[in-house]
Write an enzyme that holds these catalytic residues in place. Sequence first.
Site, PDB file in Angstrom:
ATOM      1  N   SER A 695       0.812  -1.096   0.117  1.00 48.31           N
ATOM      2  CA  SER A 695      -0.095   0.268   0.102  1.00 48.31           C
ATOM      3  C   SER A 695       0.853   1.299   0.023  1.00 48.31           C
ATOM      4  O   SER A 695       0.244   2.627  -0.261  1.00 48.31           O
ATOM      5  CB  SER A 695      -0.987   0.197   1.307  1.00 48.31           C
ATOM      6  OG  SER A 695      -0.441   0.358   2.494  1.00 48.31           O
ATOM      7  N   LYS A 738      -5.881   4.290   8.851  1.00 44.22           N
ATOM      8  CA  LYS A 738      -4.919   5.098   8.078  1.00 44.22           C
ATOM      9  C   LYS A 738      -5.633   6.501   8.296  1.00 44.22           C
ATOM     10  O   LYS A 738      -4.924   7.537   8.533  1.00 44.22           O
ATOM     11  CB  LYS A 738      -4.631   4.753   6.649  1.00 44.22           C
ATOM     12  CG  LYS A 738      -3.947   3.259   6.674  1.00 44.22           C
ATOM     13  CD  LYS A 738      -3.714   2.797   5.083  1.00 44.22           C
ATOM     14  CE  LYS A 738      -2.734   1.678   4.881  1.00 44.22           C
ATOM     15  NZ  LYS A 738      -2.875   0.939   3.924  1.00 44.22           N
TER      16      LYS A 738
END
Length: 827
Positions: A695, A738
Amino acid sequence: MSNAFGVSEFDSIPDARPDDDGLIELPLVPLRGIVIFPHVITPITTRNPQALAAIQFGLTGHRTVAGFAMRDPSHAVQRVEDLYEFGTELALSQVARGGEDQRSVLALGKRRLQLVSIKQTEPILIARARPIPERRTRSEKLLSATQRVKQLLQHVADLSPTIPEEVLDHILNARDAGLVADLTASALLLSLEERQRLLGTESVEARMNDLIAALAQEIQVLELRDEINVQVQQEMDRSQREMYLREQMRVIQNELGEGDIFQQEINEVREQIIAANLPGEIHEKALKELSRLSIIPPMAPEVGIIRTYIDWLVGLPWTQRTDDNLDVRHAQEVLDAEHYGLPKVKDRILEYIAVRKLAASKMKSPILCFVGPPGVGKTSLSKSIARALGREFVRVSLGGVRDEAEIRGHRRTYIGAMPGRIIQTMRRAGTSNPVFVLDEIDKLGMDFRGDPAAALLEVLDPEQNHAFSDHYLEVPYDLSQVLFITTGNDLDPIPAALIDRLEIIEFTGYTEEEKVAISRRFLIPNQIEAHGLNGAGVRFEPSALHTIIREYTYEGGVRNLDREIANVCRKIARLVAEEKQYGRRIGSRKLLDFLGPPLYTNRRAHKQDTVGLATGLVWTYDGGDIALIEVSVLPGKGSMLMTGQLGDVMQESAQAALSYMRSRAVDFDVPSDDFENYDVHIHLPEGAVPKEGPSAGITLATAIISAFTERKVRSTFAMTGEITLRGKVLAVGGVKEKVLAARRAGIRQVILPSENKKDLVDIPQEALDDLNFHFVDGMQQVIDHVLLPAPPERQRDIQRREEEHDEKDDQESKPESKKSSKKKTES
Ligand code: ADP
């Protein structure tokens, strides 16, 4: 010889005189099983009429007789074949008359005789025999053989008391070899055949050799017997000692009024078994073990093993259970009273209770799996569930469990065997239907000692767990009434087969507002209570809470927040105890006194737009975090260097990002020889360890493109997304963590893959309000958002031009000396 035995009477009886043929004729005394050697006095007791008559004849006639052994003592002697070939001329001496038909005499062996014939006269038999003269030889060989016989005989006498001492002395003192041989042959316990052979052997030397062999064998036999005797003796000593000690113990116990402790103990155990009200099969098993216990000696090591085993059988909750409180409203009250938020989880629990109420026990217990960062309340919510249902609560950690036996126990044959953790924990629960938390299911190990995950599957499988088999316990245990809740930080390491059994419920990190609310309603009141500050009027100002959250903790959950609140309470408690002045209102300025300097002030995002420095969003084991990625381009040979916390997957992402950059170098206005003349250095500085994954792709690409184009990256942006070689942006996981991390770090602009739009539903509104989301499908969109326009001229080009210029000026140019590395980034 006669002196030695003190029988002088024998001496006066003369030897028979041989006839012209050299033969003598003598009354025959048939001997039953004995051989009389020359020089040896032997008692003869007989009822044999032939023998009685011959003895009578010898005694009254004062003459010698012939003694020959019968081959078959059950028959009267008729022919010469009924007797052995060799015998002895005997002198007799009266001892006692034992009535008409029995007589005992002493007989002294005189000469060896070889039988020639017998003749029947009434009432006696006459033997015709040849006397064998004793040849007196003296050779060195015979001397040493004689010596050897004496030694061996001494040895035999040492080992066995069968040779009388006077006989032994007599032999040892004898000088004549023939005498020694005959006395020895007579003193040894030999068979009739052996004796006959020795008697019939004329050569003294040959007899000596036979005797040496016989003595040696006798010694072997005696030694062996001795050895066995010693062993038998030792064994007897031991058991006698034990018996003695046990008897003493019994006496002491009686003296102390304790009776037979062991018996008493067995009775106690029997009572325990009966009182435990075990199910039939278990009851039987326990009694069987008890009966084993009663037959082994109290001091045997098995006693402890069996006792412990019975303890386990008795101590386990087989049938005990608590009644479930299936009142949904009550459950909701309990859950809400103890936990802030967590609506999804609470709903799931309430559904479970409702269905349970309707479908009673037909429903199989679901196996819940709470996944999320530490400190988000997974364990404490499980406790609340137990309380809501009115069940016992137990937990066991699976972290680091590598051995199947830790789950399922060791067989009883192992020394120190114990049941596995499941059964141990059930015993602690005390009921058969607790809420059972299996912590850290994602940290379960696996190695050569078997697969603990497989054992766990059996524990968690409703089809199998009604008869869970623990190696130690041996009898199946029913786990089907247990409500299992597993917890973990991360789903990935959990084996797929296990995940299939689990109903996954995700716990995500809390926003700052949620943390403040949790502190106010739960953490602070709990800590004030725990520190005895109830009446002290302590109050945490909102500013203090925000400061603790932002500057003293950095986490998705509230574990450290709770700890810091506890720290403050402890300091205040001390002031109260010391009766010192303290301020009741705790504002952010007081924190410095209580907690020292803040820990995380620098962990915020950098504030300056910079070349080669991009902010990524990562998922870590404690929630989300921001991660700065730094890229420098240095003169070199086109290689890529990576430092910091970069795992394999991230390195692949970096390769993909670089390839993408190269494939579009023209669009980015980067001369293609740059890739040959410069090295790329990628660095992931300090901070929490991100979970390995792709990611960081777009963040890496952004930093790389920025480093080559020297376009600055906007510091207000943070991003996450996987990148393909062609620059497509793919979805990633952990979006909520996140996003919250970005917000914690004070970042407002967040770039996410378009496919992740759906994940925003999980994010609290106040967080959404604070942030701007930019959804992207391709790398170009990312570049458009975050890179500032290119500078008029790249530093690298300027430098290169200057160097070329220098080279022209300086004739001694060295092409490789492009040492002037320049770092294009600052943190
Ligand atoms: P985990 O098991 O997820 O690591 P814990 O259950 O140990 O976390 O939680 C840590 C602490 O935080 C506990 O004292 C717990 O009560 C508290 N806590 C966490 N979430 C909440 C919440 N939503 N409401 C109230 N307290 C919470």
